[in-house]
Design a protein around this motif. Sequence first.
Motif, short mmCIF file in Angstrom:
data_model
loop_
_atom_site.label_atom_id
_atom_site.label_comp_id
_atom_site.label_asym_id
_atom_site.label_seq_id
_atom_site.Cartn_x
_atom_site.Cartn_y
_atom_site.Cartn_z
N THR A 41 -4.04 -1.74 2.58
CA THR A 41 -4.00 -2.93 3.44
C THR A 41 -2.79 -2.95 4.36
OG1 THR A 41 -2.92 -4.15 1.65
CG2 THR A 41 -5.31 -4.35 1.83
N ALA A 42 -1.74 -2.16 4.05
CA ALA A 42 -0.52 -2.17 4.86
C ALA A 42 -0.52 -1.10 5.93
CB ALA A 42 0.71 -2.00 3.96
N ILE A 43 -1.39 -0.11 5.82
CA ILE A 43 -1.38 1.01 6.77
C ILE A 43 -1.55 0.54 8.22
CG2 ILE A 43 -2.66 3.06 7.51
CD1 ILE A 43 -2.96 3.81 4.58
N PRO A 44 -2.48 -0.40 8.52
CA PRO A 44 -2.61 -0.84 9.92
C PRO A 44 -1.34 -1.48 10.47
CG PRO A 44 -4.55 -1.48 8.65
CD PRO A 44 -3.53 -1.00 7.67
N GLU A 103 18.34 3.39 2.58
CA GLU A 103 16.99 2.95 2.24
C GLU A 103 16.80 1.53 2.73
OE1 GLU A 103 13.89 3.24 -1.55
OE2 GLU A 103 16.05 3.60 -1.83
N VAL A 104 15.56 1.20 3.10
CA VAL A 104 15.22 -0.16 3.50
C VAL A 104 13.97 -0.60 2.75
CG1 VAL A 104 16.23 0.09 5.81
CG2 VAL A 104 13.78 0.52 5.47
N ALA A 105 13.81 -1.89 2.64
CA ALA A 105 12.58 -2.47 2.10
C ALA A 105 11.76 -2.98 3.26
CB ALA A 105 12.91 -3.60 1.13
N ILE A 106 10.50 -2.57 3.31
CA ILE A 106 9.60 -2.97 4.40
C ILE A 106 8.79 -4.16 3.94
CG2 ILE A 106 7.73 -2.24 5.92
CD1 ILE A 106 8.68 0.65 5.46
N LEU A 107 8.78 -5.23 4.74
CA LEU A 107 8.06 -6.44 4.39
C LEU A 107 6.77 -6.52 5.19
CD1 LEU A 107 11.06 -8.95 4.37
CD2 LEU A 107 10.23 -7.51 2.52
N THR A 108 5.65 -6.39 4.51
CA THR A 108 4.34 -6.52 5.17
C THR A 108 3.65 -7.74 4.64
OG1 THR A 108 3.36 -5.04 3.51
CG2 THR A 108 4.10 -4.04 5.58
N THR A 109 2.68 -8.24 5.38
CA THR A 109 1.98 -9.46 4.95
C THR A 109 1.06 -9.15 3.79
OG1 THR A 109 0.24 -9.04 6.59
CG2 THR A 109 2.06 -10.48 7.24
N LEU A 110 0.81 -10.20 2.97
CA LEU A 110 -0.05 -10.04 1.80
C LEU A 110 -1.49 -9.75 2.19
CD1 LEU A 110 1.24 -12.94 -0.45
CD2 LEU A 110 1.60 -10.50 -0.81
N VAL A 111 -1.97 -10.48 3.19
CA VAL A 111 -3.36 -10.34 3.62
C VAL A 111 -3.37 -10.07 5.11
CG1 VAL A 111 -5.63 -11.38 3.66
CG2 VAL A 111 -4.04 -12.01 1.86
N PRO A 112 -3.37 -8.81 5.50
CA PRO A 112 -3.31 -8.51 6.93
C PRO A 112 -4.59 -8.92 7.64
CG PRO A 112 -3.68 -6.51 5.65
CD PRO A 112 -3.43 -7.60 4.66
N PRO A 171 2.56 3.88 14.43
CA PRO A 171 3.65 4.11 15.40
C PRO A 171 3.64 3.06 16.51
CG PRO A 171 2.65 6.19 14.78
CD PRO A 171 1.80 5.12 14.15
N GLY A 172 4.81 2.53 16.80
CA GLY A 172 4.94 1.49 17.80
C GLY A 172 4.94 0.08 17.24
N SER A 173 4.55 -0.06 15.96
CA SER A 173 4.51 -1.39 15.35
C SER A 173 5.91 -1.90 15.05
CB SER A 173 3.69 -1.36 14.05
OG SER A 173 2.36 -0.96 14.28
N ALA A 174 6.11 -3.20 15.24
CA ALA A 174 7.36 -3.86 14.85
C ALA A 174 7.16 -4.46 13.47
CB ALA A 174 7.74 -4.93 15.85
N VAL A 175 8.10 -4.22 12.57
CA VAL A 175 7.99 -4.71 11.20
C VAL A 175 9.32 -5.34 10.78
CG1 VAL A 175 6.23 -3.05 10.50
CG2 VAL A 175 8.65 -2.45 10.26
N ARG A 176 9.22 -6.23 9.81
CA ARG A 176 10.42 -6.80 9.20
C ARG A 176 10.89 -5.90 8.07
NH1 ARG A 176 9.31 -11.67 6.41
NH2 ARG A 176 11.57 -11.82 6.13
#
Length: 259
Positions: A228-231, A250-259, A235-240
């Motif tokens: 669910t996080a791949i979309p 190292e960083v932690a990537i924050l993606t939405t629960l339900v994209p 490349p080019g996507s902005a993420v938190r």
Amino acid sequence: MKAIAWAVLVVGLACTAMFVATGLSADRELAWVNGWMAGPMILLFVAPMMFSLAGKLGGGFAALRGGVPKEFLGAPIAMGTVVAVSRTGLSVNDQPQLEIQLDVDTPDGRSFRSAARQIVDLTELGAVRPGAILPVRYLPDGRVALATDASQQELQASLDRVQLAKGHVTPKQLHIAEQGADAQAVVLAMAPTGQVRNGRSVVHLTLRITRLDGTMFDLVQEKAIPPTAIPQLQPGSAVRVKYLPHDESEVAILTTLVP
């Protein structure tokens, strides 16, 4: 609501008593037709309706608050992966009620199958599909309800703990997610490694992170990404992201629960 229903009942009884007393004490043909006729009408129609409504609001509809049944208020939050979705046949204002089968993972490492029923807006049906991750509140007996009342902070904290319990993140990554500084990043590249880890694709991510002072640094990380996080990581996507200012390895990537 029950207090109002009882008040209506008392008024109805009083008016009915006056209606009977007035009718018996008069000798006119239409003595029974008087203003106190409201009493029997209240007893026959208004009071039963009020008690019925009070019952629905108090128990039959589980006294919904913020979309969560009362017995689930304050219950712990877990993450449910949607297995199957079906309509119950009930709808409210043309919005269908769905029965959602879920595989539930708790922050303490337990897993179980359960189901939740929820009225879902027609525009949100696409978010409730097999494979989607939905936050739920759960009870010791295994019943669940969608955690529609939870704050984003509660949801993120529960998700992080579930990921740790399932081995998807390390304690260091969880520490970064909880204590790190917020930042923005741009995905420069995402290259699959061909590996699959616990049902997740392992990829090499190249990120350009903007520090708090506006400067930037690049970082390449290997991450096991849920489908669910791949979309969100093309490349080019902005993420938190979150990172530790004293350790940028190292960083932690924050993606939405339900994209």
